[in-house]
Design a protein around this motif. Structure first.
Motif, PDB file in Angstrom:
ATOM      1  N   ARG A 171       0.805  -1.208   0.000  1.00 59.66           N
ATOM      2  CA  ARG A 171       0.000   0.000   0.000  1.00 59.66           C
ATOM      3  C   ARG A 171       0.840   1.260   0.000  1.00 59.66           C
ATOM      4  NH1 ARG A 171      -2.282  -0.172   4.617  1.00 59.66           N
ATOM      5  NH2 ARG A 171      -2.187  -2.355   5.157  1.00 59.66           N
ATOM      6  N   TRP A 194      18.623   2.869   2.338  1.00 59.47           N
ATOM      7  CA  TRP A 194      18.297   1.450   2.138  1.00 59.47           C
ATOM      8  C   TRP A 194      19.244   0.847   1.116  1.00 59.47           C
ATOM      9  CZ3 TRP A 194      16.031  -1.535   5.363  1.00 59.47           C
ATOM     10  CH2 TRP A 194      15.038  -1.048   6.214  1.00 59.47           C
ATOM     11  N   LEU A 240      11.998   7.951  11.736  1.00 64.59           N
ATOM     12  CA  LEU A 240      12.243   6.508  11.674  1.00 64.59           C
ATOM     13  C   LEU A 240      12.649   6.053  10.288  1.00 64.59           C
ATOM     14  CD1 LEU A 240       9.515   4.738  13.803  1.00 64.59           C
ATOM     15  CD2 LEU A 240      11.983   4.534  14.009  1.00 64.59           C
ATOM     16  N   ILE A 241      12.033   6.648   9.239  1.00 64.06           N
ATOM     17  CA  ILE A 241      12.324   6.132   7.907  1.00 64.06           C
ATOM     18  C   ILE A 241      13.764   6.438   7.504  1.00 64.06           C
ATOM     19  CG2 ILE A 241       9.958   6.148   7.033  1.00 64.06           C
ATOM     20  CD1 ILE A 241      10.710   8.614   5.388  1.00 64.06           C
ATOM     21  N   THR A 247      16.169   4.153  10.545  1.00 60.76           N
ATOM     22  CA  THR A 247      16.176   2.697  10.422  1.00 60.76           C
ATOM     23  C   THR A 247      17.170   2.188   9.372  1.00 60.76           C
ATOM     24  OG1 THR A 247      13.867   2.703  11.084  1.00 60.76           O
ATOM     25  CG2 THR A 247      14.703   0.674  10.119  1.00 60.76           C
ATOM     26  N   LYS A 282      12.586 -17.828  28.549  1.00 64.19           N
ATOM     27  CA  LYS A 282      12.103 -19.145  28.120  1.00 64.19           C
ATOM     28  C   LYS A 282      12.945 -19.691  26.966  1.00 64.19           C
ATOM     29  CE  LYS A 282       8.230 -18.946  30.627  1.00 64.19           C
ATOM     30  NZ  LYS A 282       9.011 -18.515  31.796  1.00 64.19           N
ATOM     31  N   THR A 303       1.936 -15.474  31.586  1.00 65.54           N
ATOM     32  CA  THR A 303       2.988 -16.451  31.866  1.00 65.54           C
ATOM     33  C   THR A 303       2.506 -17.859  31.528  1.00 65.54           C
ATOM     34  OG1 THR A 303       3.437 -15.049  33.751  1.00 65.54           O
ATOM     35  CG2 THR A 303       4.692 -17.086  33.594  1.00 65.54           C
ATOM     36  N   GLU A 342       4.188 -20.314  28.809  1.00 63.42           N
ATOM     37  CA  GLU A 342       4.759 -21.592  29.208  1.00 63.42           C
ATOM     38  C   GLU A 342       4.148 -22.759  28.440  1.00 63.42           C
ATOM     39  OE1 GLU A 342       4.442 -21.964  33.416  1.00 63.42           O
ATOM     40  OE2 GLU A 342       6.051 -20.499  33.764  1.00 63.42           O
ATOM     41  N   LEU A 402      -5.350 -11.327  21.209  1.00 58.48           N
ATOM     42  CA  LEU A 402      -4.312 -11.566  20.208  1.00 58.48           C
ATOM     43  C   LEU A 402      -3.185 -10.558  20.372  1.00 58.48           C
ATOM     44  CD1 LEU A 402      -6.454 -12.315  17.045  1.00 58.48           C
ATOM     45  CD2 LEU A 402      -5.551 -13.881  18.747  1.00 58.48           C
ATOM     46  N   GLU A 403      -3.557  -9.349  20.774  1.00 57.78           N
ATOM     47  CA  GLU A 403      -2.551  -8.315  20.946  1.00 57.78           C
ATOM     48  C   GLU A 403      -1.646  -8.630  22.141  1.00 57.78           C
ATOM     49  OE1 GLU A 403      -2.014  -5.744  18.997  1.00 57.78           O
ATOM     50  OE2 GLU A 403      -0.430  -4.929  20.290  1.00 57.78           O
ATOM     51  N   GLN A 418      -0.038 -12.519  21.522  1.00 58.37           N
ATOM     52  CA  GLN A 418       0.690 -12.768  20.277  1.00 58.37           C
ATOM     53  C   GLN A 418       0.781 -14.254  19.953  1.00 58.37           C
ATOM     54  OE1 GLN A 418       2.258 -10.369  18.192  1.00 58.37           O
ATOM     55  NE2 GLN A 418       1.217  -8.798  19.387  1.00 58.37           N
ATOM     56  N   GLU A 426      -0.729 -18.527  14.562  1.00 59.53           N
ATOM     57  CA  GLU A 426      -1.985 -18.399  13.822  1.00 59.53           C
ATOM     58  C   GLU A 426      -2.947 -19.552  14.045  1.00 59.53           C
ATOM     59  OE1 GLU A 426      -1.566 -17.601   9.673  1.00 59.53           O
ATOM     60  OE2 GLU A 426      -2.130 -15.520  10.076  1.00 59.53           O
ATOM     61  N   ASP A 444     -11.701  -1.446   5.983  1.00 59.93           N
ATOM     62  CA  ASP A 444     -10.879  -2.324   5.161  1.00 59.93           C
ATOM     63  C   ASP A 444      -9.483  -1.751   5.066  1.00 59.93           C
ATOM     64  OD1 ASP A 444     -12.738  -4.146   4.859  1.00 59.93           O
ATOM     65  OD2 ASP A 444     -13.412  -3.545   2.857  1.00 59.93           O
ATOM     66  N   GLU A 445      -8.539  -2.646   5.113  1.00 54.19           N
ATOM     67  CA  GLU A 445      -7.130  -2.259   5.102  1.00 54.19           C
ATOM     68  C   GLU A 445      -6.829  -1.289   3.952  1.00 54.19           C
ATOM     69  OE1 GLU A 445      -4.236  -4.242   6.948  1.00 54.19           O
ATOM     70  OE2 GLU A 445      -5.898  -3.874   8.320  1.00 54.19           O
ATOM     71  N   GLU A 446      -7.395  -1.560   2.796  1.00 59.43           N
ATOM     72  CA  GLU A 446      -7.048  -0.763   1.618  1.00 59.43           C
ATOM     73  C   GLU A 446      -7.326   0.716   1.814  1.00 59.43           C
ATOM     74  OE1 GLU A 446      -8.108  -3.138  -2.279  1.00 59.43           O
ATOM     75  OE2 GLU A 446      -8.817  -4.006  -0.421  1.00 59.43           O
ATOM     76  N   GLU A 460      -4.572   3.226   3.132  1.00 56.07           N
ATOM     77  CA  GLU A 460      -3.372   3.475   2.340  1.00 56.07           C
ATOM     78  C   GLU A 460      -2.644   4.765   2.722  1.00 56.07           C
ATOM     79  OE1 GLU A 460      -2.424   5.894  -1.360  1.00 56.07           O
ATOM     80  OE2 GLU A 460      -4.441   5.095  -1.189  1.00 56.07           O
ATOM     81  N   ASP A 491       6.800   3.683   9.203  1.00 58.40           N
ATOM     82  CA  ASP A 491       7.405   3.161  10.417  1.00 58.40           C
ATOM     83  C   ASP A 491       8.835   2.705  10.201  1.00 58.40           C
ATOM     84  OD1 ASP A 491       6.909   1.114   8.771  1.00 58.40           O
ATOM     85  OD2 ASP A 491       5.958  -0.191  10.253  1.00 58.40           O
ATOM     86  N   GLY A 492       9.396   3.044   9.075  1.00 58.09           N
ATOM     87  CA  GLY A 492      10.780   2.675   8.869  1.00 58.09           C
ATOM     88  C   GLY A 492      10.977   1.263   8.388  1.00 58.09           C
ATOM     89  N   SER A 493       9.906   0.643   7.883  1.00 56.09           N
ATOM     90  CA  SER A 493      10.106  -0.703   7.358  1.00 56.09           C
ATOM     91  C   SER A 493      10.720  -0.607   5.971  1.00 56.09           C
ATOM     92  CB  SER A 493       8.779  -1.451   7.310  1.00 56.09           C
ATOM     93  OG  SER A 493       7.841  -0.683   6.606  1.00 56.09           O
ATOM     94  N   GLU A 494      11.248  -1.730   5.503  1.00 53.38           N
ATOM     95  CA  GLU A 494      11.943  -1.737   4.231  1.00 53.38           C
ATOM     96  C   GLU A 494      10.993  -1.330   3.108  1.00 53.38           C
ATOM     97  OE1 GLU A 494      14.326  -5.274   4.278  1.00 53.38           O
ATOM     98  OE2 GLU A 494      14.900  -4.895   2.207  1.00 53.38           O
TER      99      GLU A 494
END
Lengths: 517, 550
Positions: free
Chosen positions: A47, A265, A299-300, A303, A424, B44, B48, B68-69, B72, B75, B120-122, B125, B133-136
């Motif tokens: 996206r 990058w 961050l962009i 990172t 763990k 815990t 475990e 779920l948050e 974690q 799936e 919806d995720e879309e 955008e 967030d600094g992801s690739e």
């Protein structure tokens, strides 16, 4: 037992433990992230597409509005595209492009099945019909943005040379769209990346970079260039890398943060490899700029800059020293305390590789005040970051001399380290036990083993080590047992009376406040 | 496939657990039972066991947070959640792959509509693009058709939608309350599968009665649910009524009753029960001399000899006992106690042992929070669980003794708090703090006991104060928790009014007050309105709470 294998594999990657000189440092292991997360990221990545508004583009949009938007069925499209009427061809291509650009479920497969890709590629060459060229370029870009099979369909339609020659189109929006399409092809993997490079894509691409290039266009170019540096096995050809590097270094001075980010990058891809590849980057003198950028708040930018620097310090002692000379140690404390766990983790990973260096580099690490933030991270950080911090401490105790290990203990490392024995994760536990054993070895050398025992006991460490004797993992059990048999078997050694080693030189005692939280 | 059973420490949860255990036994399902007293233990326990288990059943915990948050999970991990805590977290409601909620169909959940809180995720955008967030960077990118105006329109719509979402969620999450008892839900399940036994029905009754004793549900809800259970009771127990001779020594019989609202009276003396039941003690105002006098007058009015009233109920004259309920009720009406009789159930084991549902609740809860430590943390839980089986009368009697001690301690503490004016008005709420060194203070470091004390105290306070505004206020109560660590346990309860909807806003308020003051709090309890707090942070925390609620 897989755990054992992993462990020994990791040990081999240590400077001081392994005999394999090529793999002294830890290379970046591809982290297997949880499925959920990976999927989420993927969605976000897809996206990320941005619409760049260009003057020309606005014109074409304006035109579109004047003409009624014409809805065509797939059959009508095939007929029109294969026909000889340029008007109808444009309409059909535009309709195709529009379908492929809608947000939801673009019909990429259906369009491919129509068999019109060769025709669209042919339209790219219609120099006298710029609107048709543009629409075809956009449509092909979006087809190539899909799966590998989708990209393959575009490449096999002969699009690579056509797009490369369009890079020098007199119309900027067409040239930009071609850059985008080529980026998608390069991003597919090393095969097409090298196919593009072999078709000499780099010179015309670099020629587009100039001080007057609009920011949006430049972002696209930077991204495409970064894709040409991406992926290993094989690495991109050396001479191509050498051509692109100076341009990235220029782009890293740009004020736009997306351009900086993508350039960083690119550098991180280029440093994610063997030491020869790292050396090429180090030789450009870019490290000090990376250190500047890693201190930026965004961050962009932070990172990828951190990733690149982290890669560099996996290299040789000299390469690591270059990063130290560029000032990396000064920025690491902040990064270790960063609010975002991923940054903490990357910073700790970087630190662990510096700590894997010779004593004099470890000494620089101490002098730069990295022990307190390291201890704090070990105590309070995110768990993944804590694991990296454990490695940092482990490397430190392996390569550091006695005085340095004493300094480490004085910084209060034992308490958080011993606390992590409750983790763990058996791998982490093993590394910690190893580290404790290293610290004991240092303590023995200065006749302070007895006091260290007391310290460990006071911190409830003995209790935890004893508990590990019932651990499921055999290696953990043995390591714990060894420690206890060697140092805690209960027989007082007669020569270790209180009074020895009280010259203050190797005083293990930690200032009280470190232990009160 | 083995199942992991995570069970909270309240009586309703234990009852639901007993029913489920019986069902598992029927179907030869293997399971491991792990008691959890708070979020930390839940986390815990999950960590475990997550490698060995795919199926997790959560009883009276887990519904009101995004599972779920916080956990974690992988799936393919599946959670079955049977929890009376409301509101249910919206993610749990709308996740249909990993979270299965066990809820009564006619429970009114008031969950916001899906489209009001999820998009919806879309559509997102632009946002993900803005706050990268600094992801690739992505390897390939598609070019969308959109023009600038459309985008700004979208952005504005989105902002409006988000504002509305925040409002909706705020309203939805503002109050904590309780839905149908988990034991009842579990019994329903057994019934639907035609595997319901009389034992299970009794546990459902005890579960519901626990909600009533702990004041977790409205009177209305209680009466409705009693009605539902009554139908099951007559279905299961009608035969015994006809053939009285068939009553054998080891059989059990459940009966619906209008019984006296006097705690444990059949196992105590009538006098002790009158003194230590919150309803009567508050009505008489027993902490005062006049109150004691009123009690004497009441007994005189009934015409019961003091000697009889003060001896064990079991040993009272049979002739007196025959019309006892009517006699007490008649006098109670004269003394302004209109609700001394309640609808409830009792159980007979053979001829000798008769217990009312609330007896079991008091006994089991006291076993659960027994402060005389023996053995590991789980001992209390196991003992409490065992006391619910009919073969374990000795444990039940032990529990009854503990419950009497607990009720006495509560009554004494209430009296001393009122007599020494320890309940103070803070403006938007009443506040009472127990000092270290108060008798029985250790007992009140336990959540259920502290809640019970708070409810009794508030009831008594409302009867004792003349300030009309104060009668309508909720109460915050604090007691020392761990002296070494310097912590207090704090609970907030809703106002004590006749029409109370039992909804509690302190959970959110505590969270906010802690956030705004950086107080060191631990929100570990499954009820968000019970927290642990560093003693030294208490005053700034309270200040923030006051200004927040003013």
């Amino acid at each position: 037992m897989p755990v054992v294998k992993d462990h020994s594999g990791r040990m081999r990657k240590f400077k001081n433990k392994g005999k394999d000189t090529d793999a002294l440092r830890r290379q970046r292991a591809e982290v297997s992230i949880e499925l959920r997360k990976a999927k989420k990221d993927e969605q976000i990545l897809k996206r990320r597409s941005i619409l760049f508004c260009l003057v020309d583009e606005n014109l074409s949009l304006g035109e579109e509005k004047r003409n009624e938007i014409i809805q065509l069925s797939l059959e009508e499209i095939v007929e029109a595209v294969n026909g000889s009427n340029p008007e109808l061809q444009l309409q059909a291509t535009q309709a195709t492009r529009r379908m492929l650009s809608r947000q939801k479920d673009p019909p990429i497969n259906q369009i491919i099945e129509l068999g019109i890709i060769p025709k669209l590629v042919e339209f790219l060459t219609c120099a006298d019909n710029a609107p048709l060229q543009f629409e075809a370029a956009w449509a092909l870009t979006n087809i190539a943005s899909g799966t590998s099979d989708h990209t393959k369909a575009v490449v096999e339609g002969g699009a690579i040379p056509a797009f490369i020659s369009l890079l020098s189109s007199p119309h900027m929006h067409i040239s930009e769209q071609s850059v985008w399409a080529l980026g998608n092809i390069a991003g597919d993997g090393p095969l097409y990346r090298d196919a593009l490079i072999n078709c000499n894509v780099i010179p015309p691409l670099l020629a587009l970079v100039s001080p007057v290039t609009p920011v949006g266009f430049l972002r696209n170019i930077t991204w495409t260039l970064s894709n040409l540096c991406r992926n290993k096995n094989p690495y991109p050809p050396l001479d191509a890398v050498k051509k692109m590097l100076p341009v990235f270094i220029c782009l890293m001075e740009h004020e736009d943060k997306d351009i900086i980010s993508d350039s960083c990058w690119a550098i991180s891809y280029l440093t994610d490899g063997c030491n020869d590849r790292i050396q090429i980057v180090v030789d450009t003198g870019v490290l000090s700029r990376l250190v500047e950028l890693v201190a930026r708040p965004e961050l962009i930018i932070m990172t990828p800059a951190l990733r690149a620097l982290g890669n560099v310090v996996t290299g040789t002692d000299e390469q690591t020293q270059a990063a130290i000379d560029a000032g990396i140690l000064a920025v690491l404390p902040c990064l270790l305390q960063h609010a975002k766990p991923t940054i903490q983790k990357e910073a700790a990973w970087t630190l662990s590789n510096i700590a894997a260096g010779p004593c004099w580099q470890i000494q620089q690490l101490i002098t730069s005040g990295l022990l307190p933030p390291l201890v704090e991270l070990l105590d309070k950080g995110d768990f993944k970051a804590q694991k990296e911090a454990v490695w940092a401490v482990a490397n430190f105790t392996t390569g550091g001399n006695v005085e340095q290990v004493v300094e480490l203990v004085r910084s209060g490392v034992l308490k958080p380290l011993l606390n992590l024995l409750l983790a763990k994760d058996s791998k982490t536990i093993l590394v910690i036990l190893d580290t404790i054993s290293n610290i004991f070895l240092a303590a023995e050398k200065v006749g302070e083993a007895e006091r260290l025992c007391v310290l460990v006991e006071e911190l409830d460490g003995l209790e935890k080590i004893e508990a590990l004797q019932t651990h499921d993992n055999n290696m953990v059990y043995r390591a714990a047992l060894n420690l206890i048999e060697r140092y805690f078997s209960g027989e007082e050694t007669p020569d270790l009376q209180p009074g020895t080693g009280q010259d203050g030189l190797y005083d293990f005692s930690v200032e009280k406040q470190d232990f009160n939280f | 496939q083995r199942v992991l059973l995570l069970v909270a420490s309240d009586v309703d949860a234990l009852c639901a657990c007993k029913i489920l255990q019986a069902l598992f036994q029927c179907d030869h399902v293997q399971y491991t039972l792990v008691p959890v007293s708070g979020w930390q233990e839940l986390e815990t326990a999950f960590l475990e066991h997550k490698d060995q288990f795919k199926y997790f059943v959560l009883i009276n915990c887990g519904a009101n947070v995004d599972l779920l948050e916080i956990l974690q999970p992988e799936e393919d991990t599946l959670f079955f959640v049977c929890d009376s805590h409301r509101p249910i977290n919206v993610v749990n409601v709308y996740n249909d792959t990993q979270i299965k909620l066990l809820v009564k169909q006619d429970d009114d959940l008031d969950v916001p509509a899906y489209d009001d809180i999820f998009r919806d995720e879309e559509d997102e955008e632009e946002d993900s693009e803005n706050e990268s967030d600094g992801s690739e960077p992505s390897e390939k990118r598609r070019r969308f058709e959109e023009d600038v105006i459309e985008r700004t329109m979208k952005r504005r719509q989105r902002r409006e939608w988000e504002a509305r979402r925040r409002e909706i969620l705020f309203d939805y999450e503002q109050y904590e309350y309780h839905g149908t008892s988990s034991a009842m839900v579990m019994f329903d399940l057994a019934w639907i599968m035609s595997k319901d036994l009389n034992d299970m029905l009794w546990w459902a009754i005890v579960g519901l009665t626990d909600q009533w004793v702990q004041d977790k549900i409205t009177q209305m809800k209680y009466v409705t649910d009693i009605g539902i259970l009554q139908r099951h009771v007559s279905r299961h127990n009608h035969r015994n009524e006809d053939e009285e001779n068939s009553l054998s020594i080891d059989c059990m019989r459940i009966a619906f009753e209008y019984d006296l609202r006097l705690a444990l009276y059949q196992h105590w003396s009538l006098y002790e029960s009158l003194c230590n039941t919150s309803y009567t003690s508050a009505s008489f105002k027993l902490w005062s001399v006049q109150g004691q006098k009123r009690l004497q007058e009441f007994l005189a009015d009934m015409g019961l000899p003091l000697k009889q009233v003060k001896q064990k109920f079991n040993s009272m004259d049979m002739s007196l006992k025959e019309n006892l309920r009517e006699m007490i009720e008649e006098s109670a009406n004269k003394f302004g106690m209109k609700d001394l009789r309640v609808q409830t159930f009792s159980i007979h084991f053979g001829f000798k042992n008769k217990f009312s549902a609330s007896d079991i609740v008091y006994a089991t809860a006291s076993l659960m929070e027994n402060i005389e430590k023996e053995g590991p943390e789980t001992t209390n839980f196991i003992k409490a669980l065992d006391s619910l089986s009919r073969g374990n009368l000795d444990k039940l009697h032990l529990g009854l003794d503990l419950a009497k001690k607990q009720l006495r301690a509560i009554q004494q503490t209430v009296a001393s708090c009122i007599c020494t004016n320890l309940v103070i008005s803070q403006g938007p709420f009443l506040y009472c703090s127990l000092m270290e060194g108060t008798p029985d203070v250790k007992l009140f470091s336990k959540p259920v006991s502290l809640c019970l004390l708070s409810k009794y105290l508030l009831k008594s306070f409302v009867c004792s104060t003349k300030n009309k505004r104060c009668k309508l206020l909720p109460l915050v109560m604090a007691a020392p928790m761990d002296v070494e660590q310097g912590t207090v346990i704090m609970v907030g309860i809703p106002p004590e009014t006749e029409s109370s909807d039992k909804k509690n806003f302190f959970g959110r308020a505590f969270e906010k007050a802690a956030d705004s003051t950086n107080s060191r709090t631990l929100h570990n309890h499954f009820d968000m309105s019970i927290i642990e707090l560093k003693t030294e942070d208490r005053s700034k925390f309270l200040d923030a709470l006051i200004s927040l609620l003013s």
